[in-house]
Design an enzyme around this catalytic site. Structure first.
Site, PDB file in Angstrom:
ATOM      1  N   TYR A 120      21.809  -6.978  -3.114  1.00  0.00           N
ATOM      2  CA  TYR A 120      20.892  -6.021  -2.544  1.00  0.00           C
ATOM      3  C   TYR A 120      19.288  -6.438  -3.005  1.00  0.00           C
ATOM      4  CZ  TYR A 120      25.322  -3.642  -2.445  1.00  0.00           C
ATOM      5  OH  TYR A 120      26.774  -3.567  -2.227  1.00  0.00           O
ATOM      6  N   CYS A 137       0.902  -1.162   0.008  1.00  0.00           N
ATOM      7  CA  CYS A 137      -0.164   0.077  -0.075  1.00  0.00           C
ATOM      8  C   CYS A 137       0.920   1.333   0.030  1.00  0.00           C
ATOM      9  CB  CYS A 137      -1.006   0.076   1.315  1.00  0.00           C
ATOM     10  SG  CYS A 137      -2.219   1.263   1.199  1.00  0.00           S
TER      11      CYS A 137
END
Length: 387
Positions: free
Chosen positions: A363, A334
């Site tokens: 990463y 969200c």
């Protein structure tokens, strides 16, 4: 690794999203790295911050690399994976006391120190423990890495290192610390650097710094040039292994210092990025008036680079052979920044298809979080799924 060799049948029984690692490619990368570094007697230390998956760490350690750590937890992980303590370097602008103690207790090769206060604390702890701490000074050479602002580290405005003009006085201060031994200099100017002339510029700057110090009687036993070599995110199959040959050749041609110091490097992304993919399923295909959205079950909690760095990752629908179309590929979190790519060309995409986000071995998993109380992604390996 191309879409044709992803083990789709094996994927069908796995809960998505997950990380998939091609360990054969990792081994080929390590063979190339060690061969090219070995031509010049260079000493590579794998930067654990890029990916700390214990299976990958054990493979990397088996090729004789040292470890570059930036936390006490990484030092512990390096030792557990089989990296010799004598090949572990420990960098970081903010080492806590307990982290320094771990390095001293295990007699690691050296600390890459970044400030006068840190040196004083290292000495205090070393005195208390009856140890001698080997230290290389991380120097800020003020070299522009020509890379993303959030991953450049070698300019004077960055938080890292000691400015070149202060190095001589800091070395003199080390001479007053009874339990600290100065053994060399450390440089790291940034990450995802693809212009080899940047490294040539770094060498020229280091040559000048070293020459000036040597003229004043300072012995430099070790030079550590950090990491930073970039990879090809656009064409992961065509350039599956980073250009180690040109990278090390640039340093061999441009390092011109007296005394024959040992030369160290700290590759991270270039070792593991291309062997890893984030594999996700399509939850929904949403058609707006001007856009189509492929909504995945992976979000930036699984791979944060696009949201944090505006990073590009090549993506492919590894389930579909339909005609290509354009989609905004997004996640379920969200947040408006939970977008992996806009106007991404994928084979015609439907609910349930697998989408592979490539070059995610660096990463990716190591930066995953549980934001929105999401589960951390699991990891699977080609040597297991293809067995």
């Amino acid at each position: 690794m191309s879409k044709e060799i992803f083990p789709i049948k094996a994927f069908s029984g796995l809960k998505t999203p997950f990380y998939y690692y091609d360990t054969d490619l990792l081994r080929k990368t390590l063979q190339t790295l060690t061969s090219e570094a070995g031509k010049y007697g260079f000493l590579p230390h794998y930067a654990i911050k890029a990916n700390a998956n214990p299976v990958l760490l054990k493979i990397i350690a088996s090729y004789g690399l040292g470890a570059d750590c930036v936390s006490g937890g990484e030092v512990k992980a390096a030792l557990a994976a089989g990296f010799p303590a004598g090949k572990i370097v420990f960098a970081g602008v903010g080492k806590a006391d307990w982290e320094i103690e771990i390095g001293l207790d295990n007699d690691i090769f050296c600390f890459n120190a970044e400030s006068l206060p840190e040196l004083d604390v290292i000495n205090e702890i070393a005195v208390r423990k009856g140890k001698t701490a080997r230290v290389a000074l991380r120097v800020n050479p003020d070299v522009d890495a020509h890379t993303h602002a959030k991953i450049t580290t070698g300019r004077q405005e960055n938080k890292f290192g000691i400015n070149a003009g202060q190095v001589e006085s800091v070395i003199k201060h080390i001479g007053t610390l009874p339990n600290v031994e100065f053994i060399g200099l450390h440089f790291h100017i940034g990450s995802q650097i693809t212009e080899m002339e940047v490294f040539a510029t770094l060498c020229e700057r280091v040559n000048g710094i070293v020459s000036e110090l040597q003229s004043k009687g300072v012995e430099i036993k070790n030079l550590n040039f950090g990491g930073g070599l970039g990879i090809d995110y656009q064409n992961p199959d065509s350039h599956a292994i980073a250009d180690f040959a040109d990278y090390f050749a640039v340093f061999a041609a441009n390092i011109k210092v007296a005394g024959n110091p040992a030369i160290h490097f700290e590759p991270g992304r270039s070792v593991v990025a291309q062997c890893g993919s984030l594999v996700s399923r399509v939850l929904y295909v949403k058609e707006g008036e001007v856009k189509k959205f492929a909504i995945l079950d992976a979000g930036f909690s699984d791979l944060i680079r696009p949201a944090m760095y505006d990073a590009y990752h090549f993506m492919e629908n590894i389930s579909s052979c339909k005609a290509e179309d354009k989609y905004d590929v997004v996640g379920p979190i969200c947040e408006s920044s939970d977008v992996f790519g806009k106007d991404v060309v994928l084979n015609g995409t439907s609910r349930g298809d697998f989408v592979a986000i490539r070059s995610a071995g660096a990463y990716g998993e190591v930066m995953a979080s549980q934001y929105n109380l999401r589960e951390l992604p699991k990891a699977y390996f080609s040597e297991d799924l293809n067995a």
